[in-house]
Design an enzyme around this catalytic site. Structure first.
Site, PDB file in Angstrom:
ATOM      1  CD  GLU A  13      12.362   0.320   8.729  1.00  0.00           C
ATOM      2  OE1 GLU A  13      12.329   1.090   7.755  1.00  0.00           O
ATOM      3  OE2 GLU A  13      12.969  -0.761   8.723  1.00  0.00           O
ATOM      4  CE  LYS A  34      -2.036   2.988   1.985  1.00  0.00           C
ATOM      5  NZ  LYS A  34      -1.832   4.422   1.627  1.00  0.00           N
ATOM      6  CD  GLU A  54       9.116  12.890  12.087  1.00  0.00           C
ATOM      7  OE1 GLU A  54       7.924  12.513  12.089  1.00  0.00           O
ATOM      8  OE2 GLU A  54      10.048  12.188  11.671  1.00  0.00           O
ATOM      9  CB  CYS A 112      12.726   8.886   8.828  1.00  0.00           C
ATOM     10  SG  CYS A 112      13.826   7.641   8.138  1.00  0.00           S
TER      11      CYS A 112
END
Ligand code: NAD
Ligand code: 6OD
Length: 484
Positions: free
Chosen positions: A252, A176, A388, A286
């Site tokens: 992750e 996906k 973040e 990331c």
């Protein structure tokens, strides 16, 4: 209008519903993406199951890895098509995708095929009371049908980072992709067919998360294991979905990564590495740095040099070779990043550079552009220093001692990556050992060897992939004990 279809059982399949994919460059609609419904996700999972029990499951490892070498070669042969598709979806500079995203897309198949072909097995001889003994050896079988849920920042790289090992280990997969980046996963379907990967081994379902293809896939009881890259909040939702059926997850997730610059570092290298770690991919990596700690004697010089670097980045379109930084992925993400730019002001940050939206030519005026931004002057608890942002920005703090900087660097719920810049070898080992993260780079950033463990500590991840660690997730180990 370009149509991006699902790829199920070796066929491109339309859906009743479509959604718009817009260009990050100007917000124009560039494709209609077919959103898989529950029935189509069921069909993809069923196709994956049939392939596992059929042609794919019957291949020897040697034949399987040969097919995967073929996939890697075919990605390289169709390199420019992948490059164009990736840059159209993301707006990222072609110079970046040419060196990172697309080559890694191919390498993820080649390297994990090599690893699976060459991995040794455990073997133990044991003694038994009757003196005849027994032999133990471990075999690896695929876990089954693997669901792969992907983000938008490095679409092909991150999807194949999971598809490569999953397929090399003999699993079948349903991918996906992010709703923002549907193209390269779909193009890979053509590659799979052209190199002779059996139908149903690789499937792609498009859509969103909740109440769409992401949720249908992760809740599906025909999926044996789920591997995910994305935000921590989403990872937690996927973990809940996977609890039903007690299915394994590999997650992750997000980060708020520190860079620690000691006064004894190679200054130019530290600036070059920090420039890349803050601004590459418009800050949407990331592993990127959003907190920079600089030892006090170097602080002002470092801030001035990073400012100069940020201001020299050319903001532009993918196919301009002088482009250093592209747009963010979408208007929605631009609004999020700009809300942090505003918060920094509200919290009293000193804006070293940036902090707003650049002026672009009229045909790009509606794009998701933001300025590369650097702040100083805030405390560790400011929102822009804790949360973040996933944009081209960082806050720079001075520090006075090694002990202090380790404590401050670790004062976060995240634990994905860090970089340490010093010429003192003992200090490098000491600091790297104490940082709470899955990955610490010393005097470098984003140097990747795919045989090494990769993943996050704390809320940045669950599990490790890379090298044999991928094999731990994508295979079931079985011990066979033979009495002699
Ligand atoms: P996201 O979590 O919003 O979306 C990731 C994927 O999950 C998308 O495909 C989305 O459609 C799907 N999804 C969303 N909700 C879902 C649900 N409830 N069930 C199933 N699927 C669902 O992340 P993003 O915005 O695409 O990517 C940016 C984030 O990814 C950042 O936080 C970044 O740090 C993280 N990231 C982490 C790594 C890593 O290796 N740790 C790598 C890249 C990106
Ligand atoms: O290099 C990789 O394998 C990897 N997973 C990189 C992740 C980058 C995050 O944006």
């Amino acid at each position: 209008m370009k149509q991006i279809q699902n790829f199920i059982n070796g066929e491109f399949v339309s859906s009743a519903k479509t959604f718009e994919k817009r260009s990050p460059l100007n917000n124009a609609v560039i494709a209609a993406v077919h959103e898989a419904d529950q029935t189509q996700v069921d069909a993809a999972v069923q196709a994956a199951r049939s392939a596992l029990q059929g042609a794919w499951g019957k291949l020897t490892i040697v034949d399987r890895v040969e097919l995967l070498y073929g996939v890697a070669n075919e990605i390289n042969r169709r390199f420019d098509e992948f490059l164009e598709a990736e840059c159209a979806d993301t707006g990222k500079p072609m110079s970046l995708a040419r060196h990172i995203d697309i080559p890694r897309g191919a390498a993820n198949f080649k390297i994990f095929a090599d690893i699976v072909k060459n991995v040794p097995t455990e073997f133990f001889e044991m003694s038994t009371p009757d003196g005849r003994g027994a032999l133990n050896y471990a075999t690896r079988s695929p876990v089954g049908v693997v669901g792969i849920v992907c983000p938008w920042n490095l679409p092909l790289l991150l999807m194949t980072w999971k598809a490569g090992p999953a397929l090399a280990c003999g699993n079948t997969i349903v991918v996906k992709p992010s709703e923002e980046t549907p193209q390269t996963a779909t193009l890979l379907g053509e590659v799979m067919n052209s190199v002779g990967i059996p139908k149903g081994v690789y499937n792609v379902v498009h859509g969103f998360g909740p109440n769409s293809a992401g949720e249908f896939l992760t809740r599906h009881q025909g999926v044996n294991a789920i591997t995910f890259t994305g935000e921590t909040r989403t990872g937690a939702a996927i973990m809940k979905a996977a609890a039903d059926g007690a299915r394994p997850v590999s997650l992750e997730m997000g980060g708020k990564n520190p860079a620690i610059i000691f006064a004894d570092c190679d200054f130019d290298a530290a600036i070059e590495g920090t420039m890349r770690s803050v601004f590459s991919n418009c800050g949407q990596v990331c592993l990127g740095t959003e907190r920079v700690y600089v030892e006090r004697p170097l602080f002002e010089k470092f801030v001035a040099a990073l400012k100069q670097g940020a201001e020299s980045l050319k903001i532009g379109v993918p196919n301009d070779p002088s482009t250093g930084i592209g747009p963010l992925i979408s208007q929605e993400h631009k609004n999020k990043v700009l809300s942090y730019y505003q918060k920094a002001c509200d919290e009293g940050a000193f804006i070293v550079t940036g902090g707003g939206v650049p002026t672009m030519e009229s045909d790009l005026a509606n794009g998701a552009w933001v300025q590369p931004t650097i702040w100083t002057g805030l405390g560790d608890d400011a929102a822009v220093c804790r949360e973040e942002i996933f944009g081209p920005c960082c806050h720079i703090f001075p520090f006075d001692s090694e002990e202090e900087v380790i404590r401050r660097a670790n004062d976060t719920t995240y634990g994905l990556a860090a970089s340490v810049w010093t010429s003192n070898l003992q200090r490098a080992h000491r600091v790297a050992g104490k940082i709470e993260a899955g990955l610490v780079w010393v005097n470098s950033w984003f140097l990747r060897d795919l045989r090494t463990p990769f993943g996050g500590a704390k809320q940045s991840g669950i599990g490790r992939e890379g090298g044999v660690h991928s094999l731990e997730f994508y295979t079931e180990l079985k011990n066979i004990c033979i009495k002699l």
